[in-house]
Design a protein around this motif. Structure first.
Motif, PDB file in Angstrom:
ATOM      1  N   ASN A   1       1.073  -1.302  -0.423  1.00 32.01           N
ATOM      2  CA  ASN A   1       0.001   0.231  -0.045  1.00 32.01           C
ATOM      3  C   ASN A   1       1.083   0.783  -0.156  1.00 32.01           C
ATOM      4  O   ASN A   1       0.540   2.473   0.821  1.00 32.01           O
TER       5      ASN A   1
ATOM      6  N   ARG B   1      -0.320   6.904  -3.196  1.00 31.82           N
ATOM      7  CA  ARG B   1      -0.415   8.392  -3.264  1.00 31.82           C
ATOM      8  C   ARG B   1      -1.326   8.806  -3.566  1.00 31.82           C
ATOM      9  O   ARG B   1      -2.845   8.901  -4.219  1.00 31.82           O
TER      10      ARG B   1
ATOM     11  N   ASP C   1      -3.896  11.691  -5.278  1.00 34.81           N
ATOM     12  CA  ASP C   1      -4.430  12.352  -6.625  1.00 34.81           C
ATOM     13  C   ASP C   1      -4.534  13.747  -6.837  1.00 34.81           C
ATOM     14  O   ASP C   1      -5.114  14.386  -6.437  1.00 34.81           O
ATOM     15  N   GLU C   2      -3.183  13.698  -6.897  1.00 35.37           N
ATOM     16  CA  GLU C   2      -2.359  15.351  -7.182  1.00 35.37           C
ATOM     17  C   GLU C   2      -1.824  15.443  -8.162  1.00 35.37           C
ATOM     18  O   GLU C   2      -1.069  14.260  -8.784  1.00 35.37           O
TER      19      GLU C   2
ATOM     20  N   LYS D   1       1.448  16.918  -9.909  1.00 37.91           N
ATOM     21  CA  LYS D   1       1.817  17.573 -10.122  1.00 37.91           C
ATOM     22  C   LYS D   1       3.488  16.525 -10.022  1.00 37.91           C
ATOM     23  O   LYS D   1       3.538  15.403 -10.621  1.00 37.91           O
TER      24      LYS D   1
ATOM     25  N   THR E   1      -9.800  10.478 -12.783  1.00 39.36           N
ATOM     26  CA  THR E   1      -8.100  10.842 -11.577  1.00 39.36           C
ATOM     27  C   THR E   1      -8.032  12.414 -12.172  1.00 39.36           C
ATOM     28  O   THR E   1      -7.693  12.343 -13.799  1.00 39.36           O
ATOM     29  N   LEU E   2      -7.505  13.422 -11.566  1.00 37.69           N
ATOM     30  CA  LEU E   2      -6.820  14.236 -12.180  1.00 37.69           C
ATOM     31  C   LEU E   2      -5.416  13.644 -12.817  1.00 37.69           C
ATOM     32  O   LEU E   2      -4.816  14.485 -13.277  1.00 37.69           O
ATOM     33  N   SER E   3      -5.293  12.658 -11.749  1.00 36.35           N
ATOM     34  CA  SER E   3      -3.442  12.599 -12.832  1.00 36.35           C
ATOM     35  C   SER E   3      -2.900  11.027 -12.832  1.00 36.35           C
ATOM     36  O   SER E   3      -4.071  10.253 -12.148  1.00 36.35           O
ATOM     37  N   LYS E   4      -2.268  10.951 -12.975  1.00 33.79           N
ATOM     38  CA  LYS E   4      -2.627   9.516 -14.029  1.00 33.79           C
ATOM     39  C   LYS E   4      -2.340   8.144 -12.767  1.00 33.79           C
ATOM     40  O   LYS E   4      -2.145   8.972 -11.853  1.00 33.79           O
TER      41      LYS E   4
ATOM     42  N   CYS F   1       1.863   8.320 -11.776  1.00 27.98           N
ATOM     43  CA  CYS F   1       2.644   9.377 -11.129  1.00 27.98           C
ATOM     44  C   CYS F   1       1.691  10.460 -11.674  1.00 27.98           C
ATOM     45  O   CYS F   1       0.128  11.013 -11.936  1.00 27.98           O
ATOM     46  N   GLY F   2       1.831  11.926 -11.269  1.00 23.75           N
ATOM     47  CA  GLY F   2       0.709  13.204 -10.736  1.00 23.75           C
ATOM     48  C   GLY F   2       0.998  13.737 -11.739  1.00 23.75           C
ATOM     49  O   GLY F   2       0.899  15.460 -11.849  1.00 23.75           O
TER      50      GLY F   2
ATOM     51  N   LYS G   1       4.447   4.760  -8.544  1.00 23.89           N
ATOM     52  CA  LYS G   1       3.842   5.062  -6.935  1.00 23.89           C
ATOM     53  C   LYS G   1       1.568   5.027  -7.459  1.00 23.89           C
ATOM     54  O   LYS G   1       1.685   6.340  -8.355  1.00 23.89           O
ATOM     55  N   THR G   2       1.098   4.295  -6.583  1.00 26.58           N
ATOM     56  CA  THR G   2      -0.143   4.706  -7.417  1.00 26.58           C
ATOM     57  C   THR G   2      -1.157   5.057  -6.369  1.00 26.58           C
ATOM     58  O   THR G   2      -0.785   5.468  -5.611  1.00 26.58           O
ATOM     59  N   ASN G   3      -2.190   5.728  -7.685  1.00 25.90           N
ATOM     60  CA  ASN G   3      -3.010   6.997  -7.612  1.00 25.90           C
ATOM     61  C   ASN G   3      -4.204   5.716  -6.701  1.00 25.90           C
ATOM     62  O   ASN G   3      -4.198   5.147  -6.858  1.00 25.90           O
ATOM     63  N   LYS G   4      -4.051   6.411  -5.899  1.00 25.07           N
ATOM     64  CA  LYS G   4      -5.225   5.710  -4.330  1.00 25.07           C
ATOM     65  C   LYS G   4      -6.693   5.635  -4.981  1.00 25.07           C
ATOM     66  O   LYS G   4      -7.824   5.080  -5.197  1.00 25.07           O
ATOM     67  N   LEU G   5      -6.966   6.661  -5.522  1.00 25.96           N
ATOM     68  CA  LEU G   5      -8.227   7.096  -6.220  1.00 25.96           C
ATOM     69  C   LEU G   5      -8.384   6.487  -7.665  1.00 25.96           C
ATOM     70  O   LEU G   5      -9.920   5.883  -7.044  1.00 25.96           O
TER      71      LEU G   5
ATOM     72  N   ILE H   1      -7.301   3.723  -7.854  1.00 24.26           N
ATOM     73  CA  ILE H   1      -8.117   2.280  -7.193  1.00 24.26           C
ATOM     74  C   ILE H   1      -9.295   1.870  -6.049  1.00 24.26           C
ATOM     75  O   ILE H   1     -10.478   0.678  -6.403  1.00 24.26           O
TER      76      ILE H   1
ATOM     77  N   PHE I   1      -1.638  -3.981  -2.958  1.00 27.32           N
ATOM     78  CA  PHE I   1      -1.454  -3.042  -2.018  1.00 27.32           C
ATOM     79  C   PHE I   1      -3.025  -4.131  -1.605  1.00 27.32           C
ATOM     80  O   PHE I   1      -3.438  -5.233  -2.984  1.00 27.32           O
TER      81      PHE I   1
END
Lengths: 96, 478
Positions: free
Chosen positions: A60, A63, A65-66, A68, B19-22, B25-26, B52-56, B58, B282
């Motif tokens: 786990n 990150r 969802d932002e 940058k 989602t806003l980001s990939k 990555c961001g 690094k995986t985007n939590k949203l 998931i 995860f």
């Protein structure tokens, strides 16, 4: 394990590499050695042991969802082997 | 389709998660940006980078799984699917191979024949590739990596669809669902939703699947339907004329509504999947899944039921209202102000939807407030104005101006006349003016009553209460 010419050809194709006959023989010998080395692990009894997929214990690592961390286009294209300043250019992939 | 054969169809749908980001990555996922501006070292596949995986993403995948009645996998990891293509910078796509986050499940569709559950095999998370553009240069292909790494879910059905109609309904339902739970904008033109169709035919009663053809990257629901119809007919013709079907990957030509082969011989794919060592697995907890479940809005299937049971609407009306979430929420908002549910449904499905369509807009942008609609229905029910005047004269104004319907009706002098003395005058005028028709009516041509009512309506400028007019006319013409 016996490594055949066919296996070498298939691997070469998947890796988009080309070997001549001499190189094929040399790669074949190398691969056989490597596989023999790894095959020593077969001596260990792994019955009932789950395959180890990850080397660490981390789970786990997520990150939020932002947005940058992007770089600009000039930076992005810096290492391109061919570019027109907008796109990465590659050899024609499809024929019309 | 010829009676001897049946088709077997399976669909794979890629849905871009909003989602806003990939996924790893961001970089922004916004569609339509300048080429190669939404990129980073991770997107470009440079060595030494750490995704690094985007939590949203998931969470969105889990939402879809719950909405499709799937089992959710608690122990997940990503795998590398290795292949070479210029728009895949790393030389592998990160996907879920052995552990799809959602398994089994189904989506219920209604065809002209029956209600049917379309069974899902899996829903898994993966990253999108970049875009290759072939028509800028004669001698080179251009690559834009903005899209590379955008989160997708791939929704895979069992080979259980039987015709293009089922495919059409399934995709319509699927698109509605992803928009309903707000995980994907469902925009097929921009590629937010893309469909691959696997099609084969076999003799009826045969258990074994026939050789399949895969039609790739269909970008509208109608094209999926057309591609399936075309392939089924083509395959039957091949078999009937003694040929054999070859396994092919095809594309759909929208200019001719036909398919053409892009890869003839299916090379044995060897993607050499293995767990991605850069990405930690995860693990999900039941508690986490529970939280996501409780955050989901009521789903269309549930609402269609409740509209029939609690609001006593017909199945047709309930389904129409549940076409999208905004419409059904508008219904509920109006229903809290006025108990004439049937009338609310009629207004929303009828004149209001019509008006919005004509204006090229939708319920998302409606100006009319639910409480104004409730008031409009009330003055109709009180007999102050009739439905057709309300729909033609009041609605167009109310769709643009915030004004009480009763005040508007009064100012336009449209309040219905419901006293017998006034209506009597118009009725008598009409009877005197049309002696021939009156005679015919008296001889038994009772259908003429509509003509007389219409004439009174004209003379009263639509203000005469039609029910009362009919009663008076019938009495006088006995």
């Amino acid at each position: 394990m016996q490594v055949t010419n066919e296996m070498i050809n298939n691997l070469a194709h998947l890796s988009r590499l080309n070997f001549n006959e001499e190189q094929t023989q040399s790669i074949k010998a190398d691969l056989e050695k490597m596989i023999a080395f790894v095959e020593q692990l077969n001596e260990v009894n792994t019955t009932g042991v789950e395959p180890l997929l990850h080397m660490g214990d981390a789970v786990n690592v997520l990150r939020e969802d932002e947005i940058k961390g992007s770089i600009n286009r000039n930076e992005a294209l810096l290492n391109a082997s061919d570019t027109d300043g907008v796109f990465f250019k590659v050899p024609k992939v499809i024929k019309k | 389709m010829s009676g001897k054969y049946e088709a077997v169809i399976g669909l794979e749908v890629h849905a871009q998660l909003q989602t806003l980001s990939k996924l790893f990555c961001g970089d922004s996922t916004t569609f339509g940006a300048e080429p190669n501006t939404h990129v980073s070292a991770i997107t470009l596949g440079h060595p030494g980078t750490l995704p690094k995986t985007n939590k949203l993403a998931i969470e969105y995948a889990i939402k879809m799984g719950i909405a499709c009645n799937c089992e959710i996998e608690l122990h997940n990891y990503f795998a590398r699917k290795n292949y070479f293509y210029p728009d895949l910078p790393k030389g592998y796509q990160i996907s879920q191979h052995t552990t799809p986050i959602c398994k089994n499940g189904y989506i219920t569709i209604t065809t002209s024949v029956e209600e049917k559950n379309i069974l899902l095999n899996r829903i898994h998370l993966e990253e999108d590739a970049g875009k290759s553009i072939h028509d800028i240069y004669e001698d080179a292909t251009c690559v834009d990596l903005n899209r590379a790494g955008t989160p997708l879910i791939e929704i895979v059905t069992e080979p259980c669809l039987q015709n293009s109609d089922e495919a059409y309904q399934y995709l319509t339902e699927l698109r509605k669902l992803v928009r309903w739970i707000e995980i994907c904008d469902g925009n097929m033109e921009e590629g937010s939703l893309r469909c691959d169709a696997n099609i084969s035919i076999r003799l009826k009663g045969e258990k074994k699947l026939g050789t399949r053809v895969e039609v790739k990257n269909l970008n509208s629901i109608r094209n999926v339907k057309k591609a399936i119809d075309f392939e089924i007919e083509r395959m039957i013709n091949v078999v009937e004329s003694g040929g054999t079907i070859t396994q092919q990957t095809k594309s759909f030509d929208t200019a001719t509504d036909t398919t053409f082969a892009i890869r003839d011989k299916e090379e044995a794919n060897d993607y050499r999947y293995f767990a991605d060592p850069d990405l930690a697995p995860f693990h999900l907890t039941e508690n986490f899944i529970q939280q996501i479940q409780s955050s989901l809005p009521a789903l269309p299937q549930q609402l269609i039921k409740s509209l029939q049971e609690k609001y006593l609407l017909s199945e047709y009306d309930a389904k129409q209202l549940c076409d999208d979430k905004v419409t059904v929420n508008y219904f509920f908002a109006t229903a809290s102000e006025n108990k004439n549910y049937k009338a609310i449904a009629n207004w929303l499905i009828g004149p209001i939807k019509q008006y919005l369509n004509d204006e090229g807009t939708s319920f998302e942008n409606i100006f009319l407030q639910p409480k104004i609609l409730a008031a409009l229905i009330q003055i109709i029910d009180e007999g102050k104005i009739n439905f057709s005047v309300a729909a033609t004269k009041l609605l167009p104004v109310l769709m643009k101006e915030n004004i009480e319907p009763l005040v508007l009706a009064e100012s336009l002098n449209l309040i219905q006349v419901s006293n017998v003395a006034d209506i009597d005058i118009w009725v008598n005028e009409v009877i005197t003016a049309m002696p021939d028709k009156v005679a015919e009516y008296k001889k038994g041509k009772k259908g003429l009553i509509g003509l007389f009512v219409g004439e009174v309506k004209k003379r009263s400028k639509g203000k005469a209460d039609p029910k009362l007019v009919t009663t008076l006319l019938e009495e006088k013409l006995k």
